[in-house]
Design a protein around this motif. Structure first.
Motif, short mmCIF file in Angstrom:
data_model
loop_
_atom_site.label_atom_id
_atom_site.label_comp_id
_atom_site.label_asym_id
_atom_site.label_seq_id
_atom_site.Cartn_x
_atom_site.Cartn_y
_atom_site.Cartn_z
N ILE A 60 0.84 -1.20 0.00
CA ILE A 60 0.00 0.00 0.00
C ILE A 60 0.87 1.26 0.00
CG2 ILE A 60 -1.60 1.37 1.41
CD1 ILE A 60 -2.85 -1.33 2.29
N ALA A 61 1.90 1.26 0.84
CA ALA A 61 2.76 2.45 0.95
C ALA A 61 3.46 2.76 -0.36
CB ALA A 61 3.80 2.23 2.06
N ARG A 62 3.76 1.73 -1.15
CA ARG A 62 4.46 1.95 -2.42
C ARG A 62 3.51 2.24 -3.57
NH1 ARG A 62 9.98 -0.31 -3.11
NH2 ARG A 62 10.88 -0.45 -1.02
N LEU A 63 2.33 1.62 -3.54
CA LEU A 63 1.42 1.78 -4.69
C LEU A 63 0.50 2.99 -4.55
CD1 LEU A 63 0.49 0.60 -7.37
CD2 LEU A 63 -1.11 -0.86 -6.11
N PRO A 110 6.95 -7.05 -1.11
CA PRO A 110 7.36 -5.90 -0.28
C PRO A 110 8.29 -4.92 -0.96
CG PRO A 110 8.52 -7.89 0.41
CD PRO A 110 7.49 -8.33 -0.58
N PHE A 111 8.86 -5.28 -2.11
CA PHE A 111 9.82 -4.40 -2.77
C PHE A 111 9.28 -3.82 -4.07
CE2 PHE A 111 12.12 -7.93 -0.61
CZ PHE A 111 12.49 -7.22 0.51
N LEU A 112 7.98 -3.70 -4.15
CA LEU A 112 7.29 -3.16 -5.34
C LEU A 112 7.94 -1.86 -5.82
CD1 LEU A 112 4.54 -3.67 -6.94
CD2 LEU A 112 3.62 -1.89 -5.46
N PRO A 113 8.16 -1.71 -7.12
CA PRO A 113 8.84 -0.50 -7.62
C PRO A 113 8.05 0.78 -7.35
CG PRO A 113 8.77 -2.20 -9.31
CD PRO A 113 7.87 -2.65 -8.20
N PRO A 114 8.69 1.82 -6.88
CA PRO A 114 8.01 3.10 -6.67
C PRO A 114 7.64 3.81 -7.97
CG PRO A 114 10.33 3.33 -6.21
CD PRO A 114 10.10 1.87 -6.45
N ASP A 115 8.16 3.32 -9.10
CA ASP A 115 7.84 3.90 -10.41
C ASP A 115 7.09 2.90 -11.29
OD1 ASP A 115 9.99 2.18 -10.75
OD2 ASP A 115 11.09 3.52 -12.10
N ILE A 174 17.88 -5.92 -6.06
CA ILE A 174 16.78 -6.73 -5.54
C ILE A 174 15.73 -6.86 -6.62
CG2 ILE A 174 14.90 -6.82 -3.84
CD1 ILE A 174 16.61 -5.29 -1.90
N ASP A 175 15.21 -8.07 -6.77
CA ASP A 175 14.09 -8.27 -7.68
C ASP A 175 12.90 -7.50 -7.14
OD1 ASP A 175 11.93 -9.13 -9.17
OD2 ASP A 175 12.37 -11.26 -8.96
N PRO A 176 12.42 -6.47 -7.84
CA PRO A 176 11.34 -5.64 -7.30
C PRO A 176 10.01 -6.39 -7.19
CG PRO A 176 11.76 -5.04 -9.58
CD PRO A 176 12.84 -5.99 -9.18
N ARG A 191 18.05 -12.56 -19.88
CA ARG A 191 16.73 -13.17 -19.76
C ARG A 191 15.70 -12.14 -19.32
NH1 ARG A 191 16.26 -17.38 -15.65
NH2 ARG A 191 14.24 -17.73 -16.66
N THR A 192 14.57 -12.14 -20.02
CA THR A 192 13.45 -11.26 -19.66
C THR A 192 12.18 -12.12 -19.58
OG1 THR A 192 14.44 -9.37 -20.78
CG2 THR A 192 12.08 -9.27 -20.34
N TRP A 193 11.43 -11.93 -18.51
CA TRP A 193 10.18 -12.67 -18.41
C TRP A 193 9.12 -11.79 -17.76
CZ3 TRP A 193 14.63 -13.57 -15.80
CH2 TRP A 193 14.60 -13.49 -14.41
N PRO A 194 7.87 -11.96 -18.20
CA PRO A 194 6.79 -11.11 -17.69
C PRO A 194 6.40 -11.46 -16.25
CG PRO A 194 5.92 -12.70 -19.24
CD PRO A 194 7.41 -12.85 -19.26
N GLN A 195 5.87 -10.47 -15.56
CA GLN A 195 5.31 -10.63 -14.22
C GLN A 195 3.80 -10.41 -14.35
OE1 GLN A 195 7.04 -11.50 -11.56
NE2 GLN A 195 9.05 -11.46 -12.54
N PRO A 196 3.04 -11.47 -14.59
CA PRO A 196 1.67 -11.29 -15.10
C PRO A 196 0.65 -10.72 -14.13
CG PRO A 196 2.19 -13.62 -14.81
CD PRO A 196 3.47 -12.88 -14.61
N VAL A 197 0.95 -10.59 -12.84
CA VAL A 197 -0.06 -9.96 -11.97
C VAL A 197 0.23 -8.49 -11.72
CG1 VAL A 197 -0.72 -12.12 -10.85
CG2 VAL A 197 1.07 -10.70 -9.83
N PHE A 198 1.28 -7.97 -12.36
CA PHE A 198 1.60 -6.54 -12.26
C PHE A 198 1.35 -5.94 -13.64
CE2 PHE A 198 4.05 -8.89 -9.23
CZ PHE A 198 3.97 -8.14 -8.07
#
Length: 201
Positions: A37-40, A103-108, A180-182, A132-139
């Motif tokens: 919540i604090a980040r989003l 907990p490390f969700l990107p601030p941008d 860190i993996d965001p 390597r690039t892979w999608p994060q499907p719930v973001f």
């Protein structure tokens, strides 16, 4: 572009953590969902929580609680649809979703998803580690204009996020995993211990 609404997805069963609400687990003395919540919240217009069961257990957060849009709890797409219905009712043309256990969700996250949106208005976050690039499907960034299409896809049995987003050519907003993996998410007790170490390191 109008600032999107935000929806935190917390509708899973947390079976690998023994059940319960994973978002209530603490990292560095703060619950995972409070960290999200604090980040989003600063990145969106309004914020809601997608969760099933008794909504009163989330009352302390002061957020609207949106149950899955279908009764069989078919996964995150049902939470996305619930969020799209909520946003459309409030006149917002799109939402951004994030998981409750990251907990490390990107601030941008939001501006980068907006910048990566496809012509359909759809974008997913992705991570890159080396080559390597892979999608994060719930973001993702999800336009309310596609909610009827998503509803039909769920009724037809679509369950995997990428099966639906690939049909609409979702853009990708790519984030690095160093240091860190965001999008690191807490699925197991070992993950929780690792998140604690990262948060306090």
């Amino acid at each position: 572009m109008i600032q999107p609404d935000g929806v935190i997805l917390a509708g899973g069963r947390a079976t690998r953590m023994g059940g319960g609400d994973k978002g209530r687990l603490a990292v560095g003395g703060t619950a995972l969902i409070e960290r999200v919540i604090a980040r989003l919240a600063p990145q969106v217009d309004r914020l809601a929580l997608n969760a099933n069961g008794d909504p009163a257990r989330w009352a302390d957060l002061g957020l609207p609680v949106l149950p899955d849009a279908t009764e069989d709890r078919p996964g995150p797409l049902a939470g996305v649809l619930a969020g799209l219905d909520w946003a459309a009712a409030g006149g917002c043309p799109h939402i951004v979703t994030a998981a409750a256990d990251t907990p490390f969700l990107p601030p941008d996250l939001v501006p980068r998803l907006l910048a990566a949106a496809s012509p359909a208005g759809l974008a997913l976050a992705a991570t890159r580690d080396g080559d390597r690039t892979w999608p994060q499907p719930v973001f993702g960034l999800w336009p309310t204009a596609l909610r009827d299409d998503l509803c039909a896809a769920l009724e037809d049995g679509t369950r995997k996020v990428l099966h639906w987003t690939d049909r609409h050519g979702a853009g990708l907003a790519v984030f690095e995993t160093d240091p860190i993996d965001p999008f690191f998410n807490v699925n197991t007790p070992e993950d929780l211990a690792r998140a604690e170490a990262l948060a306090c390191g």
